[in-house]
Write a protein that holds these residues in place. Structure first.
Motif, PDB file in Angstrom:
ATOM      1  N   ALA A 240       0.825  -1.191   0.000  1.00 20.53           N
ATOM      2  CA  ALA A 240       0.000   0.000   0.000  1.00 20.53           C
ATOM      3  C   ALA A 240       0.874   1.261   0.000  1.00 20.53           C
ATOM      4  N   VAL A 241       1.831   1.317   0.944  1.00 25.70           N
ATOM      5  CA  VAL A 241       2.758   2.434   1.043  1.00 25.70           C
ATOM      6  C   VAL A 241       4.161   1.844   1.017  1.00 25.70           C
ATOM      7  N   SER A 242       4.934   2.218   0.038  1.00 29.48           N
ATOM      8  CA  SER A 242       6.285   1.685  -0.085  1.00 29.48           C
ATOM      9  C   SER A 242       7.314   2.793   0.018  1.00 29.48           C
ATOM     10  N   GLN A 243       8.468   2.423   0.552  1.00 23.65           N
ATOM     11  CA  GLN A 243       9.561   3.375   0.699  1.00 23.65           C
ATOM     12  C   GLN A 243      10.825   2.740   0.156  1.00 23.65           C
ATOM     13  N   THR A 244      11.637   3.534  -0.507  1.00 19.58           N
ATOM     14  CA  THR A 244      12.943   3.070  -0.956  1.00 19.58           C
ATOM     15  C   THR A 244      13.978   4.152  -0.680  1.00 19.58           C
ATOM     16  N   PRO A 245      15.149   3.738  -0.176  1.00 22.47           N
ATOM     17  CA  PRO A 245      15.486   2.377   0.225  1.00 22.47           C
ATOM     18  C   PRO A 245      14.984   2.065   1.636  1.00 22.47           C
ATOM     19  N   LYS A 246      15.104   0.832   2.056  1.00 17.31           N
ATOM     20  CA  LYS A 246      14.759   0.466   3.432  1.00 17.31           C
ATOM     21  C   LYS A 246      15.905   0.775   4.391  1.00 17.31           C
ATOM     22  N   TYR A 247      17.105   0.718   3.899  1.00 21.89           N
ATOM     23  CA  TYR A 247      18.293   1.050   4.685  1.00 21.89           C
ATOM     24  C   TYR A 247      19.183   1.976   3.862  1.00 21.89           C
ATOM     25  N   LEU A 248      19.758   2.943   4.540  1.00 20.52           N
ATOM     26  CA  LEU A 248      20.604   3.912   3.861  1.00 20.52           C
ATOM     27  C   LEU A 248      21.740   4.282   4.806  1.00 20.52           C
TER      28      LEU A 248
END
Lengths: 114, 113
Positions: free
Chosen positions: A3-11
């Protein structure tokens, strides 16, 4: 279907660098948010956009700049990263309006500044 | 400005027992919303229960219920028949209409087998 995605998960990045975190929602919502969760787990709202317009801008350094190219996206750009920017950043979305509508959160992006 | 206070940084409960997490808030608004969110180790934010301030009836969702005292500005969460999967950080939050969520500092709940 996320539904809600974020990139990246780790930075992980060095002090002084510029980085961006992307957020996309496929729920058809018209309001999107960015929250910051610090090392003590405290969550605080940073920004909110409604129909691509900024409606909430809490006391955040101007090194942080949100950008909303369309209703489905709200990206967070951070200039000149500092150690204190290390945190988990959450994107969320909701359907605006007079009545309450649930905020759906993304999985978070853990930013580590070295 | 609105504030949300959770006075219990950590709590522990035995499996199958009942536990209550406390939350108080401060606002001059009359119409607002209150929430409890759960954040397990996966860090995903999960909505547990919500309450609309104009509704006097306390919200209930399966094993989760709230005790909403508007005059006292208190909003506690009761978890019945605690399960191991309830182990998480629990956040109380306040919202006025389309404004962002204002969170408390969280209560880390450990359910012991």
């Amino acid at each position: 279907d996320t539904a809600v995605s974020q990139t990246p998960k780790y930075l992980v990045t060095q002090m002084g660098n510029d980085k961006s975190i992307k957020c996309e929602q496929n729920l058809g919502h018209d309001t999107m948010y960015w929250y910051k969760q610090d090392s003590k787990k405290f969550l605080k709202i940073m920004f909110s956009y409604n129909n691509k317009e900024l409606i909430i801008n809490e006391t955040v350094p101007n090194r942080f700049s949100p950008k909303s190219p369309d209703k489905a996206h709200l990206n967070l750009h951070i200039n000149s990263l500092e150690l204190g920017d290390s945190a988990v950043y959450f994107c969320a979305s909701s359907q605006g309006g007079q009545r309450y509508n649930e905020q759906f959160f993304g999985p978070g992006t853990r930013l580590t500044v070295l | 400005a609105q504030t949300v206070t959770q006075s219990q940084p950590e709590m522990s409960v035995q499996e199958a027992e009942t536990v209550t997490l406390s939350c108080t808030y401060d606002t001059s608004e009359s119409n607002y919303y209150l929430f409890w969110y759960k954040q397990p180790p996966s860090r995903q934010m999960i909505l547990v229960i919500r309450q609309e301030a104009y509704k006097q009836q306390n919200a209930t969702e399966n094993r989760f219920s709230v005790n909403f005292q508007k005059a006292a500005k208190s909003f506690s969460l009761k978890i019945s028949d605690s399960q191991l999967g309830d182990t998480a950080m629990y956040f109380c939050a306040f919202m006025k209409r389309d404004r962002g969520l204002i969170f408390g500092t969280g209560t880390l709940l450990a359910v012991q087998p």
